[in-house]
Design an enzyme around this catalytic site. Structure first.
Site, mmCIF file in Angstrom:
data_model
loop_
_atom_site.group_PDB
_atom_site.id
_atom_site.type_symbol
_atom_site.label_atom_id
_atom_site.label_comp_id
_atom_site.label_asym_id
_atom_site.label_seq_id
_atom_site.Cartn_x
_atom_site.Cartn_y
_atom_site.Cartn_z
ATOM 1 N N ASP A 189 9.159 -10.415 -15.673
ATOM 2 C CA ASP A 189 8.280 -10.836 -14.579
ATOM 3 C C ASP A 189 8.770 -12.162 -14.006
ATOM 4 O O ASP A 189 9.938 -12.540 -14.182
ATOM 5 C CB ASP A 189 6.830 -10.894 -15.117
ATOM 6 C CG ASP A 189 5.793 -10.624 -14.046
ATOM 7 O OD1 ASP A 189 5.490 -11.551 -13.269
ATOM 8 O OD2 ASP A 189 5.291 -9.485 -13.951
ATOM 9 N N ASP A 190 7.909 -12.858 -13.329
ATOM 10 C CA ASP A 190 8.208 -14.105 -12.628
ATOM 11 C C ASP A 190 8.994 -15.093 -13.502
ATOM 12 O O ASP A 190 8.746 -15.192 -14.702
ATOM 13 C CB ASP A 190 6.852 -14.729 -12.240
ATOM 14 C CG ASP A 190 6.982 -15.733 -11.117
ATOM 15 O OD1 ASP A 190 8.123 -16.071 -10.758
ATOM 16 O OD2 ASP A 190 5.937 -16.170 -10.605
ATOM 17 N N ARG A 233 -1.411 -20.903 -3.628
ATOM 18 C CA ARG A 233 -0.563 -20.958 -4.820
ATOM 19 C C ARG A 233 0.679 -21.800 -4.544
ATOM 20 O O ARG A 233 1.775 -21.465 -4.977
ATOM 21 C CB ARG A 233 -0.172 -19.548 -5.284
ATOM 22 C CG ARG A 233 0.093 -19.465 -6.777
ATOM 23 C CD ARG A 233 0.796 -18.166 -7.183
ATOM 24 N NE ARG A 233 0.797 -18.017 -8.621
ATOM 25 C CZ ARG A 233 1.618 -17.226 -9.288
ATOM 26 N NH1 ARG A 233 2.497 -16.485 -8.659
ATOM 27 N NH2 ARG A 233 1.561 -17.147 -10.588
ATOM 28 N N MET A 267 2.755 -10.129 -3.993
ATOM 29 C CA MET A 267 2.385 -10.928 -2.807
ATOM 30 C C MET A 267 1.200 -11.786 -3.239
ATOM 31 O O MET A 267 0.091 -11.292 -3.381
ATOM 32 C CB MET A 267 1.972 -9.997 -1.670
ATOM 33 C CG MET A 267 1.652 -10.724 -0.386
ATOM 34 S SD MET A 267 0.275 -9.999 0.500
ATOM 35 C CE MET A 267 0.412 -10.868 2.055
ATOM 36 N N ASN A 268 1.479 -13.071 -3.449
ATOM 37 C CA ASN A 268 0.484 -13.880 -4.149
ATOM 38 C C ASN A 268 -0.325 -14.857 -3.306
ATOM 39 O O ASN A 268 -0.775 -15.880 -3.813
ATOM 40 C CB ASN A 268 1.154 -14.609 -5.310
ATOM 41 C CG ASN A 268 1.228 -13.714 -6.530
ATOM 42 O OD1 ASN A 268 0.300 -12.965 -6.802
ATOM 43 N ND2 ASN A 268 2.332 -13.764 -7.250
ATOM 44 N N GLY A 323 -1.176 -10.194 -6.533
ATOM 45 C CA GLY A 323 -2.091 -10.878 -7.449
ATOM 46 C C GLY A 323 -2.957 -9.834 -8.128
ATOM 47 O O GLY A 323 -4.180 -9.930 -8.138
ATOM 48 N N ASP A 333 -3.555 0.216 -1.209
ATOM 49 C CA ASP A 333 -3.924 1.059 -0.081
ATOM 50 C C ASP A 333 -2.894 2.170 0.052
ATOM 51 O O ASP A 333 -1.825 2.122 -0.543
ATOM 52 C CB ASP A 333 -4.000 0.211 1.200
ATOM 53 C CG ASP A 333 -2.717 -0.559 1.447
ATOM 54 O OD1 ASP A 333 -1.705 0.083 1.785
ATOM 55 O OD2 ASP A 333 -2.695 -1.809 1.297
ATOM 56 N N ASP A 336 -5.107 -8.326 -11.871
ATOM 57 C CA ASP A 336 -4.623 -9.347 -12.806
ATOM 58 C C ASP A 336 -5.590 -9.488 -13.970
ATOM 59 O O ASP A 336 -5.317 -10.221 -14.919
ATOM 60 C CB ASP A 336 -4.474 -10.695 -12.091
ATOM 61 C CG ASP A 336 -3.087 -10.850 -11.471
ATOM 62 O OD1 ASP A 336 -2.218 -10.015 -11.776
ATOM 63 O OD2 ASP A 336 -2.878 -11.806 -10.690
ATOM 64 N N GLU A 395 -1.497 -3.171 -35.874
ATOM 65 C CA GLU A 395 -1.473 -2.997 -34.417
ATOM 66 C C GLU A 395 -0.195 -2.258 -33.998
ATOM 67 O O GLU A 395 -0.209 -1.435 -33.095
ATOM 68 C CB GLU A 395 -1.546 -4.354 -33.720
ATOM 69 C CG GLU A 395 -2.920 -5.009 -33.819
ATOM 70 C CD GLU A 395 -2.965 -6.391 -33.175
ATOM 71 O OE1 GLU A 395 -4.028 -6.752 -32.657
ATOM 72 O OE2 GLU A 395 -1.933 -7.105 -33.195
HETATM 73 C C1 GLA Z 1 0.773 -12.154 -9.866
HETATM 74 C C2 GLA Z 1 0.837 -10.808 -10.568
HETATM 75 C C3 GLA Z 1 1.003 -11.031 -12.041
HETATM 76 C C4 GLA Z 1 2.276 -11.805 -12.295
HETATM 77 C C5 GLA Z 1 2.244 -13.121 -11.537
HETATM 78 C C6 GLA Z 1 3.571 -13.842 -11.615
HETATM 79 O O1 GLA Z 1 -0.376 -12.835 -10.189
HETATM 80 O O2 GLA Z 1 -0.282 -10.032 -10.287
HETATM 81 O O3 GLA Z 1 1.033 -9.798 -12.731
HETATM 82 O O4 GLA Z 1 3.369 -11.037 -11.885
HETATM 83 O O5 GLA Z 1 1.922 -12.928 -10.172
HETATM 84 O O6 GLA Z 1 3.584 -15.015 -10.933
#
Ligand code: GLA
Length: 733
Positions: A366-367, A443, A479-480, A528, A534, A548, A614
């Protein structure tokens, strides 16, 4: 024949619904019927022509005083025509006033589905040929044409609509509001079901009676948004999950939208929906066209489940294009809640090794893997691998992960730029900021002007380079933030009202370019979480990160709401850690697994930190999901109870189309001493077949479909907070 034209009456039939319009003596295109399957009777007999008072008359009809667009049911209403209700079109054709009145010009029928340049639209397939009806309306005076497009998906009881405006005048027109559809019902008393929300709480179902006056749902955010969803249902008061008449309307558009519903003084109901017009002003020069995005309309007489099933089938067969839609989706582990920005090669490889061990299919980084990106206030736009952080090249890392038998995915957020980035320093004018004004940040980031060719070229170049350089299998497209003022340094003052729509067209263009050059690439949509969930996005992305909020219990409501319009395989859902990162709730590992299996399954935690028991559970969950993926991804989905109702539990079911097997999941949300008996009625089985019922793998007995559906099953007593169970039913042969 799905489309029948006779004596100026246009009747469209699907399997179980009928839609009708009529050109009257004034050449107005009236809307005469939409509902359960009827015949070709001219339904305009239902209209009573009366002097309604204070309702202006169309020129030539003044003496009789009974012909007014203010109460007549119309197919596509315009402002300035003497109709004082909400309009589908507001256009200035030259005088500076909105004075357009549309009359019938011509029509044609095509034996294929129409196509919308630059916009997502439902398509026909080899299995289902779709007819198009195109009705052309024209301003009563000017060479200004409105093409109403209808695509008829007979099998699914779906009709799509879109609008193309064409300027054949010598001068420009200005479009101020162009809705994708308008519809007039002869009745009132409908309930509106809509899906409101917030970041981390998307698509919460709300149902209420439409009152006289205007009800509005709208996103002005440049994205379809967490707060509202461009999908609504109109239902009769008595309509329930299993029975009654209802209509669904979904917009294939990922930008801001507006839906208006009006109950007029004569108890008629009008609905219009299309792109948001708050900041919209489109200059349409001579010889040019403007296309309003597509709407999917569906009519069901089989309650809300019937409506959802028809829409799920339509989305799966005619809207999602990705070849992934019919394959088993990779069970992935995502690094975000495992590590956020704090990772290095060792940590990623440790998670990957566990993932491979447990039987997962993919690791998603991820990010934080690019530019200078160790927090969320820098680096966006610099789509270059941070090799220092990754301890080598991306290619090397991916090779190692591929070598473990996992595929590899990467997070991107193409539409955004950080001020602290090389991209912004080189091209400040690529951001949507107004010269001389302090921008609105979200953000800590700005939005790129996606309407510019150079921006799209840069992004396409960077993204395809990265995908190709390291053999990337999947991207998560995020797209945040919401757009604030739409401004483009490329457009003159009088065209700034076009920026937000051009932004969305740019996003679609980039997605299209990437998918054309990488047809096998799996793209997961995200904003986010579920801020851009859509049918427009689903045209490009077969799955979307639903929220999220990864808390299993809050997800019950989010996923329930999402299921009304969107297939369950589009809902990306992960098992995360407990206590949950977003709300601190503690839930059993098993419950988190069952909730995540409501959608496209995955994990979002540090697998290397799982306790041994787990790990055992995770391995079993993965095995179970793989074994039954066809049911989870392609089965008929039934909402057995609502998480919004005052009950102890939420239950849902997946049943296969042949009625041979089903999985029923139940999550308890409340605990009681001396508890009452909870009985749940199953769906989608066959009365006279016998089914073996297993509860968490243990055989419980054999029952007939009639027993399971009509008498129901008794739920076990929950043993701990948020306990959950999974029943598996298999036909006895
Ligand atoms: C958004 C996404 C999260 C993650 C963060 C990373 O909030 O919905 O799942 O990828 O960005 O910055």
């Amino acid at each position: 024949m799905a489309i029948i034209v006779k004596d100026s009456v246009f009747t469209i039939h699907t399997k179980q619904s009928t839609y009708q319009m009529k050109v009257d003596e004034q050449k107005t295109l009236l809307h005469t019927y939409y509902g359960p399957r009827a015949d070709e009777t001219d339904f305009s007999y239902l209209i009573g022509f009366l002097d309604r008072g204070f309702c202006g008359n169309v020129p030539g009809t003044e003496r009789e005083r009974v012909y007014s667009l203010d109460y007549l049911p119309q197919e596509y209403s315009t402002e300035g025509s003497g109709d004082y209700r909400i309009s589908a079109l507001r256009a200035q054709l030259g005088s500076g006033a909105c004075d357009c009145r549309l009359v019938f010009d011509s029509y044609r029928i095509l034996s294929e589905k129409y196509y919308l340049a630059g916009l997502p639209a439902a398509f026909d397939t080899a299995n289902e040929k779709v007819q198009t009806l195109e009705i052309v309306l024209k301003d009563v005076q000017e060479a200004f044409y409105v093409h109403l497009l209808y695509g008829v998906f007979e099998e699914h009881d779906v009709i799509t609509r879109a609008v193309r405006i064409e300027n054949r005048m010598e001068h420009s027109a200005e479009l101020l509001k162009v809705m994708s559809f308008g519809i007039d019902f002869a009745h009132s008393g409908y309930d509106l079901l809509h899906f409101h929300g917030k970041h981390m709480g998307e698509r919460q179902l709300e149902r209420g009676r439409l009152m006289h006056g205007i009800t509005e749902l709208r996103s002005t955010r440049g994205a379809s948004s967490h707060q509202k969803n461009p999908f609504v249902i109109l239902a009769e008061e008595e309509t329930t999950e299993r029975q009654g008449l209802c209509y669904g309307f979904a917009l294939l558009y990922s930008g801001g939208f507006r839906l208006q519903a009006e109950v007029d003084p004569f108890d008629q109901t009008r609905l219009v929906m299309g792109l948001d017009d708050e900041d919209f002003r489109w200059v349409l020069p001579p010889k040019e066209s403007f296309i309003a995005p597509e709407t999917v309309m569906c009519c069901s007489s089989e309650g809300l489940s019937g409506l959802s099933h028809a829409l799920h089938d339509t989305v799966m067969e005619h809207i999602i294009r990705s070849p992934w839609k019919s394959k088993r989706r990779p069970i992935l582990v995502n690094s975000w809640e495992a590590a956020h920005f704090d990772f290095d090669r060792k940590k990623i490889l440790a998670i990957a090794a566990e993932a491979a061990d447990l039987g997962l299919d993919m690791l998603v980084l991820d990010d934080g893997w690019f530019g200078r990106r160790d927090s969320d206030d820098s680096g966006l736009g610099d789509w270059f691998v941070n090799e220092k952080k990754l301890g080598g090249t991306l290619k090397g890392l991916v090779e190692e992960i591929h070598g473990m038998g996992l595929s590899f995915g990467l997070w991107v957020e193409p539409e955004m730029v950080s001020e602290d980035s090389d991209l912004y320093r080189a091209h400040p004018d690529w951001a949507m900021t107004i010269p001389g004004r302090e921008p609105i940040r979200g953000r800590q980031q700005l939005v790129l002007d996606m309407g510019r060719d150079d921006v799209i070229e840069y992004l396409y170049g960077r993204l395809s380079d990265i995908i190709d350089s390291a053999d990337i299998d999947y991207i998560k497209w995020d797209m945040n933030r919401s757009l604030a003022a739409g401004y483009s340094a490329r457009l003159p003052k009088e065209r700034q009202g076009e920026v937000r729509h051009r932004f969305v067209l740019g996003v679609y263009r980039l997605l299209e370019l990437l998918l054309q050059s990488h047809p096998g690439l799996l793209i997961e949509g995200c904003s986010g979480g579920g801020g851009r969930y859509d049918m427009g996005m689903l045209y490009y992305c077969p799955q979307i990160w639903c929220s999220d909020n990864t808390d299993a219990i809050e997800r019950l409501r989010i996923q329930y709401g999402t299921s009304f319009g969107y297939p369950l395989s589009t809902i990306s859902a992960h098992v995360s850690t407990s206590p949950n990162h977003q709300n601190g709730r503690t839930t059993p590992f098993k419950t988190r697994g069952i909730c995540a299996m409501q959608g496209t399954f995955g994990y979002e935690l540090d697998l290397s930190k799982l306790a041994p028991e787990e790990k055992e559970q995770a391995a079993e969950q993965i095995r179970f999901y793989k074994e039954h993926y066809e049911l989870f991804q392609f089965g008929r989905y039934y909402r057995l109870s609502s998480p919004f109702a005052r009950g102890n539990y939420t239950a849902w079911e997946f049943a296969d189309a042949e009625k041979r097997e089903a999985i029923v999941s139940v999550v308890f949300t409340d605990l009681h001493a001396n508890p009452k008996t909870d009985i749940v009625f199953l769906c989608g089985l066959q009365n006279d077949r016998r089914y073996r019922m297993y509860l968490d793998g243990q055989m419980q007995g054999t029952y007939t479909g009639a027993a399971l559906m009509n008498a129901g099953i008794r739920l076990p007593i929950p043993k701990e907070n948020y306990d959950a169970y999974q029943f598996y039913l298999k036909e006895e042969v």
